[in-house]
Write an enzyme that holds these catalytic residues in place. Structure first.
Site, short mmCIF file in Angstrom:
data_model
loop_
_atom_site.label_atom_id
_atom_site.label_comp_id
_atom_site.label_asym_id
_atom_site.label_seq_id
_atom_site.Cartn_x
_atom_site.Cartn_y
_atom_site.Cartn_z
N ARG A 200 0.83 -1.21 0.00
CA ARG A 200 0.00 0.00 0.00
C ARG A 200 0.86 1.26 0.00
O ARG A 200 2.03 1.22 0.37
CB ARG A 200 -0.89 0.04 1.24
CG ARG A 200 -1.92 -1.06 1.24
CD ARG A 200 -2.90 -0.90 2.39
NE ARG A 200 -3.92 -1.92 2.28
CZ ARG A 200 -5.10 -1.89 2.87
NH1 ARG A 200 -5.40 -0.88 3.68
NH2 ARG A 200 -5.97 -2.85 2.70
N LYS B 225 -0.27 -4.91 -5.88
CA LYS B 225 -0.10 -3.48 -5.75
C LYS B 225 1.27 -3.24 -5.13
O LYS B 225 1.85 -4.13 -4.51
CB LYS B 225 -1.22 -2.86 -4.94
CG LYS B 225 -1.42 -3.47 -3.57
CD LYS B 225 -2.74 -2.97 -2.98
CE LYS B 225 -2.97 -3.55 -1.62
NZ LYS B 225 -4.21 -4.35 -1.56
C1 G1P Z 1 -9.20 -4.43 1.89
C2 G1P Z 1 -9.38 -3.34 0.84
C3 G1P Z 1 -9.15 -3.91 -0.53
C4 G1P Z 1 -7.77 -4.56 -0.59
C5 G1P Z 1 -7.62 -5.57 0.54
C6 G1P Z 1 -6.22 -6.15 0.61
O1 G1P Z 1 -10.13 -5.46 1.67
O2 G1P Z 1 -10.67 -2.77 0.92
O3 G1P Z 1 -9.26 -2.89 -1.50
O4 G1P Z 1 -7.57 -5.19 -1.82
O5 G1P Z 1 -7.91 -4.96 1.79
O6 G1P Z 1 -5.27 -5.16 0.85
P1 G1P Z 1 -11.51 -5.59 2.49
O7 G1P Z 1 -11.16 -5.60 3.95
O8 G1P Z 1 -12.30 -4.34 2.14
O9 G1P Z 1 -12.14 -6.84 1.97
ZN ZN Z 2 -0.65 -4.77 2.38
#
Ligand code: G1P
Ligand code: ZN
Length: 542
Positions: free
Chosen positions: A281, A375
Site C-alpha cells: 500500500r 499493488k
Molecule cells: C481491503 C481493501 C481492498 C484490498 C484488501 C487487501 O479489503 O478494501 O481494497 O484489496 O484490503 O489489501 P476488504 O477488507 O475491504 O475486503
Molecule cells: Zn498490504
C-alpha cells in the site's frame, strides 16, 4: 525423513480478500498452519518438482511459519525454494521474484496492515506463476480441500539458516536465500528516471517516507537514501519490527499519524509517503496536502507518458468497483481501456496478463502496474517522485490542475469496524431489499439510476464473481456503495463509500465531508446506522 501426519480439518480456512488471515493464536493451534499449507499444495496438484518463492513481512510468527512451510515443501517433493534473507520479502518484491525467476508460484506470509505480535494477526496466501494472488477457483479449491484434509507431509529435518544468502539443502530440496531488496531495486531503476530524482534531491527537495516499522524499511532505505541519494533521515521508522512497534501499519491519515503531523507541521517537507506492513500500500502527501488513492491513480494515468517505464503509453486503467471514477475520466479522454473490477488485487491479474490495462488501483491505498501482479507501495512513491522531478511543481498543484482539467471526484470511505456479524449482515440484507424497484425513485433529492449487487464478468477467463457490494448510483454521477470487509479477523467491518463528481471550477476546493454530507445523511436515513450500532460515527474515515 518424511513424516506423514494424520490430521483433522478446521472449518474456518476460507481465504478472504487476500489469503487466510487469523490471529497468531489460531495459527499456533496444532496442525492449523500445516493443514492450510498442505491444502495449498494439493490445490495446485502438488509441488513435486516445482520451484516456489517464500517470504513475508517479518511480523511475529513469520520465521516459524517459514521453517514449517520449507519442511513441508521438501516432504512434498518441491525441488527449490527461493527465500528472502531472514524470511523477509515485501509482497510486491515476492511477486517480482516469481516473475523474474519464472517460478511456479510463491507463498507470501503477511496480514498486510493488520497489527502484529503474539496476540495479533498473521496471514498466508498463495500467488500463482504470473506473480499475482491465486484466483478464486484456486482459493475455493484450497478451502474445499481444507474441509476434508486427513494428512499432511513434513520433513523431520532441522531448521534452515535464513540469515545468510546463498544456496543450502533441505533434504533433497535446494533452498536459495537471497537478498530481499536487490532484484526489486533493479526493477525500480528500469522503470523510473533515477538521475532526474537524484537531481531533485540535490536541489534541496525534502521528503519523509514512513516505513511504519514494517517491511518497506530496508527497501526504502536502499532505494531512497542509497541509490537516489536522499538525505539520511528521509526514511523514518525504517527497521522492521516483529510487532511493527505495536503500531497499525496502514498508510492513511489516521494510522500514519507521525507522518501526518510532520506534513502538516512547520517546515513540512515537499513530499510525504508511507507504506504498509507488507509494502503493497501507499499514501501520497504533499506539504499539508492529501492525495486520495483514487486521485493518485487518475493523476498517474494522465501523466504516465512522462515516466520512463510508461513513455510509450498505457493500454488501459482498471479500478476496483468502490474506487472513485476519477480514472475513468482519464481513460475516456485518452481513449484507452477502463475496467471496474471487484475489490481485491486478484481481479486485476487477468487484465494485466492480457495487456488490457497497464495501471490498476484501489481506493484502499493500493496502486500498481504491469511490472508485478500485486499493488506496490514504493513503486507508487517512486512514480510520484519521478513525476515531481519532471513537472518541477508541487504535489498540490499537480492534483489541483488535474481537477481543473478532468473535474473532481469528491470521495470518502467510512468504516465501521468490529460490528457484530449478525448486525452487519442485517444491514446488508436490508439495504439489498431496498434496492427492489428503486431505479427512477428519488433518494436525498436525487434520482436513482441504478441499484444492484455488483457482479463482474471477467472477459479474459469468462468467470463471474457476484455479490461484490451494494451499489446505489444517481443520475448526477454520485454513488454510495456498501461492502463487508473480507480481510478483518474480528466481527464484521462495514465499509461505506461515498462519491460525488464536480466539474464547476469554483467548487473544486471544498471540504470533502461537507460535499458528501447529504449522501452520508442518506445512509443514516436508510439504516439508522449510528443508533443501531451504538457508535458515534465511523471508526476510520479515509
Ligand atoms: C481491503 C481493501 C481492498 C484490498 C484488501 C487487501 O479489503 O478494501 O481494497 O484489496 O484490503 O489489501 P476488504 O477488507 O475491504 O475486503
Ligand atoms: Zn498490504
Amino acid at each position: 525423513m518424511i513424516h506423514t501426519v494424520s490430521t483433522t480439518p478446521f472449518d474456518d480456512q476460507k481465504p478472504g480478500t487476500s489469503g487466510l488471515r487469523k490471529k497468531v493464536k489460531v495459527f499456533e493451534q496444532s496442525n492449523y498452519l500445516e493443514n492450510f499449507v498442505q491444502a495449498i499444495f494439493d490445490s495446485i496438484d502438488g509441488v513435486n518438482g516445482k520451484t516456489l518463492v517464500l517470504g513475508g513481512d517479518g511480523r511475529y510468527y513469520n520465521t516459524t511459519a517459514i521453517q514449517t512451510i520449507a519442511k513441508m515443501a521438501s516432504a512434498n517433493g518441491c525441488s527449490k525454494l527461493i527465500i528472502g534473507k531472514n524470511g523477509l520479502l515485501s509482497t510486491p518484491a515476492a511477486s517480482h521474484l516469481i516473475r523474474k525467476f519464472k517460478t511456479d508460484g510463491g507463498i507470501i506470509l503477511s496480514a498486510s496492515h493488520n497489527p502484529a505480535g503474539p496476540d495479533e494477526d498473521f496471514g498466508i496466501k498463495y500467488n500463482i506463476s504470473n506473480g499475482g494472488p491465486a484466483p478464486e477457483k484456486i482459493t475455493d479449491r484450497i478451502f474445499d480441500i481444507s474441509k476434508s484434509i486427513s494428512e499432511y507431509k513434513i520433513s523431520e529435518a532441522g531448521n534452515i539458516d535464513l540469515s545468510t544468502t546463498g544456496n543450502i539443502q533441505l533434504d533433497e530440496m535446494q533452498v536459495q536465500i537471497i537478498d530481499p531488496v536487490t532484484d526489486y531495486a533493479k526493477l525500480m531503476q528500469e522503470l523510473f528516471d533515477f538521475e532526474a530524482i537524484q537531481q531533485l534531491f540535490a536541489n534541496d527537495f525534502k521528503m519523509t517516507f514512513d516505513a511504519m516499522h514494517a517491511i518497506t524499511g530496508p527497501y526504502a532505505t536502499t532505494i531512497l537514501e542509497g541509490m537516489l541519494k536522499a538525505p539520511a533521515g528521509t526514511v523514518i521508522n525504517g527497521t522492521p519490527l516483529q510487532d511493527f512497534g505495536k503500531g497499525h501499519p496502514d498508510p492513511n491519515l489516521v494510522y500514519a499519524k507521525e507522518l501526518v503531523d510532520i506534513m502538516w507541521g512547520d517546515n513540512a517537507p515537499d513530499f510525504g509517503a508511507a507504506s504498509d506492513g507488507d509494502g503493497d500500500r501507499n499514501m501520497i502527501l504533499g506539504n499539508a496536502f492529501f492525495v486520495t488513492p483514487s486521485d493518485s491513480l487518475a493523476v498517474m494515468a494522465a501523466n504516465a507518458t512522462d515516466i520512463k517505464g510508461y513513455k510509450n503509453g498505457i493500454t488501459g486503467v482498471a479500478r476496483s468497483m468502490p474506487t472513485s471514477q476519477a480514472s475513468d475520466q482519464v481513460a475516456e479522454r485518452l481513449n484507452i481501456n477502463s475496467y471496474e473490477t471487484p475489490t481485491g488485487w486478484k481481479f486485476f491479474g487477468n487484465l494485466l496478463d492480457a495487456d488490457k490495462v497497464t495501471l490498476c488501483g484501489e481506493e484502499s491505498f493500493g496502486t500498481g502496474s504491469n511490472h508485478v501482479r500485486e499493488k506496490d507501495g514504493l513503486w507508487a512513491v517512486l512514480f510520484w517522485l519521478n513525476l515531481l522531478a519532471v513537472k518541477q511543481d508541487s504535489v498540490k498543484n499537480i492534483v489541483e490542475n488535474h481537477w481543473q482539467s478532468y473535474g473532481r471526484n469528491y470521495y470518502s470511505r467510512h468504516d465501521y469496524e468490529g460490528l457484530e456479524s449478525d448486525l452487519a449482515n442485517t444491514f446488508m440484507n436490508e439495504l439489498e431489499a431496498m434496492q427492489n424497484g428503486l431505479v427512477g425513485q428519488q433518494l436525498a433529492g436525487q434520482t436513482v439510476s441504478y441499484a444492484d449487487n455488483f457482479s463482474y464478468n471477467d472477459e479474459v477467463d469468462g468467470s463471474t464473481s457476484s455479490r461484490q457490494g451494494l451499489r446505489f448510483g444517481f443520475e448526477n454521477g454520485s454513488r454510495v456503495v456498501f461492502r463487508l470487509s473480507g480481510t478483518g479477523t474480528v466481527g464484521a467491518t462495514l465499509r461505506i463509500y461515498f462519491e460525488r463528481y464536480e466539474t464547476d471550477p469554483a467548487k473544486l476546493n471544498l471540504d470533502t465531508q461537507e460535499v458528501l454530507s447529504d449522501l452520508i445523511a442518506l445512509v443514516e436515513e436508510m439504516i439508522d446506522l449510528k443508533k443501531r450500532s451504538g457508535r458515534d460515527g465511523p471508526t476510520v474515515i479515509t
